[in-house]
Write an enzyme that holds these catalytic residues in place. Structure first.
Site, PDB file in Angstrom:
ATOM      1  CG  ASP A 190      -1.507  -3.383   3.957  1.00 38.64           C
ATOM      2  OD1 ASP A 190      -1.369  -2.985   2.791  1.00 38.64           O
ATOM      3  OD2 ASP A 190      -2.087  -4.457   4.255  1.00 38.64           O
ATOM      4  CB  ILE A 191      -5.976  -4.646   6.741  1.00 39.63           C
ATOM      5  CG1 ILE A 191      -6.915  -5.123   7.813  1.00 39.63           C
ATOM      6  CG2 ILE A 191      -6.008  -5.557   5.524  1.00 39.63           C
ATOM      7  CD1 ILE A 191      -8.391  -5.060   7.415  1.00 39.63           C
ATOM      8  CG  ASN A 221       1.951  -3.875  -6.439  1.00 41.37           C
ATOM      9  OD1 ASN A 221       3.136  -4.008  -6.753  1.00 41.37           O
ATOM     10  ND2 ASN A 221       1.487  -4.260  -5.255  1.00 41.37           N
ATOM     11  CB  VAL A 265      -7.154  -1.922  -3.612  1.00 40.15           C
ATOM     12  CG1 VAL A 265      -8.171  -0.798  -3.450  1.00 40.15           C
ATOM     13  CG2 VAL A 265      -7.335  -2.978  -2.522  1.00 40.15           C
ATOM     14  CG  HIS A 276      -2.752   1.451  -2.972  1.00 41.76           C
ATOM     15  ND1 HIS A 276      -3.627   1.073  -3.969  1.00 41.76           N
ATOM     16  CD2 HIS A 276      -2.058   0.338  -2.627  1.00 41.76           C
ATOM     17  CE1 HIS A 276      -3.481  -0.223  -4.213  1.00 41.76           C
ATOM     18  NE2 HIS A 276      -2.522  -0.695  -3.413  1.00 41.76           N
ATOM     19  CG  HIS A 300       2.150  -1.243  -0.908  1.00 44.42           C
ATOM     20  ND1 HIS A 300       1.411  -2.126  -0.144  1.00 44.42           N
ATOM     21  CD2 HIS A 300       1.582  -1.251  -2.141  1.00 44.42           C
ATOM     22  CE1 HIS A 300       0.444  -2.647  -0.910  1.00 44.42           C
ATOM     23  NE2 HIS A 300       0.530  -2.135  -2.114  1.00 44.42           N
TER      24      HIS A 300
HETATM   25  P1  5GP Z   1      -2.271  -3.865  -3.762  1.00 45.93           P
HETATM   26  O1  5GP Z   1      -2.311  -5.374  -3.741  1.00 45.93           O
HETATM   27  O2  5GP Z   1      -3.449  -3.310  -4.529  1.00 45.93           O
HETATM   28  O3  5GP Z   1      -0.964  -3.293  -4.200  1.00 45.93           O
HETATM   29  O4  5GP Z   1      -2.419  -3.408  -2.250  1.00 45.93           O
HETATM   30  C1  5GP Z   1      -3.625  -3.392  -1.585  1.00 45.93           C
HETATM   31  C2  5GP Z   1      -3.305  -3.400  -0.118  1.00 45.93           C
HETATM   32  O5  5GP Z   1      -4.449  -3.002   0.585  1.00 45.93           O
HETATM   33  C3  5GP Z   1      -2.900  -4.784   0.418  1.00 45.93           C
HETATM   34  O6  5GP Z   1      -1.601  -4.711   0.989  1.00 45.93           O
HETATM   35  C4  5GP Z   1      -3.985  -5.085   1.445  1.00 45.93           C
HETATM   36  O7  5GP Z   1      -3.499  -5.751   2.592  1.00 45.93           O
HETATM   37  C5  5GP Z   1      -4.518  -3.711   1.786  1.00 45.93           C
HETATM   38  N1  5GP Z   1      -5.918  -3.698   2.198  1.00 45.93           N
HETATM   39  C6  5GP Z   1      -6.953  -4.331   1.579  1.00 45.93           C
HETATM   40  N2  5GP Z   1      -8.097  -4.072   2.219  1.00 45.93           N
HETATM   41  C7  5GP Z   1      -7.780  -3.263   3.271  1.00 45.93           C
HETATM   42  C8  5GP Z   1      -8.564  -2.659   4.297  1.00 45.93           C
HETATM   43  O8  5GP Z   1      -9.792  -2.813   4.401  1.00 45.93           O
HETATM   44  N3  5GP Z   1      -7.900  -1.894   5.199  1.00 45.93           N
HETATM   45  C9  5GP Z   1      -6.553  -1.678   5.127  1.00 45.93           C
HETATM   46  N4  5GP Z   1      -6.003  -0.908   6.068  1.00 45.93           N
HETATM   47  N5  5GP Z   1      -5.784  -2.237   4.162  1.00 45.93           N
HETATM   48  C10 5GP Z   1      -6.407  -3.026   3.243  1.00 45.93           C
END
Ligand code: 5GP
Length: 111
Positions: free
Chosen positions: A29-30, A85, A94, A98, A100
């Site tokens: 994760d970034i 989520n 996003v 996915h 985590h």
């Molecule tokens: P969500 O909030 O949809 O459950 O998780 C999305 C995750 O994607 C977040 O933890 C966010 O930090 C990660 N994320 C968003 N953009 C990028 C990216 O460009 N690269 C990587 N490696 N992770 C990302």
């Protein structure tokens, strides 16, 4: 509409990849919330878990299999969280399914 994860899967955007198969990738994760914070992402784009059709549920088996292997590889197999989520109010940002995989610190109770 294509998401950031589709660009990562296609190679258009770079990422720290820790696993890849025909059907899945796993990346760091970034914006990590713990020392180990990986994202396990099916290559086929479902907006969230809620939209995975019954005929594609075999992807869940693969996700569990890869999660167990990565938890071992990153030495968190005895204490980690695996979550997805679903929807904005649940924290989804996003809209490409996915999971985590989070560990490596005291995680505490869920909010
Ligand atoms: P969500 O909030 O949809 O459950 O998780 C999305 C995750 O994607 C977040 O933890 C966010 O930090 C990660 N994320 C968003 N953009 C990028 C990216 O460009 N690269 C990587 N490696 N992770 C990302």
């Amino acid at each position: 509409m294509s998401t950031i994860f589709e660009k990562i899967i296609s190679g258009e955007l770079s990422s720290e990849k820790v696993f890849e198969s025909e059907t899945l990738i796993a990346i760091k994760d970034i914006n990590p919330q713990a020392p180990v914070h990986l994202l396990i992402i099916p290559k086929k784009a479902y907006p969230s878990l809620q939209e995975v059709p019954k005929e594609d549920l075999s992807i869940m088996r693969e996700i569990i299999d890869v999660s167990q292997a990565l938890a071992k590889k990153f030495e968190v197999a005895d204490n980690y969280r695996l979550l997805t989520n679903i929807g904005i109010k649940a924290g989804q940002s996003v809209f490409h399914l996915h999971f985590h995989l989070i560990g490596g610190k005291e995680l505490g109770p869920m909010a």
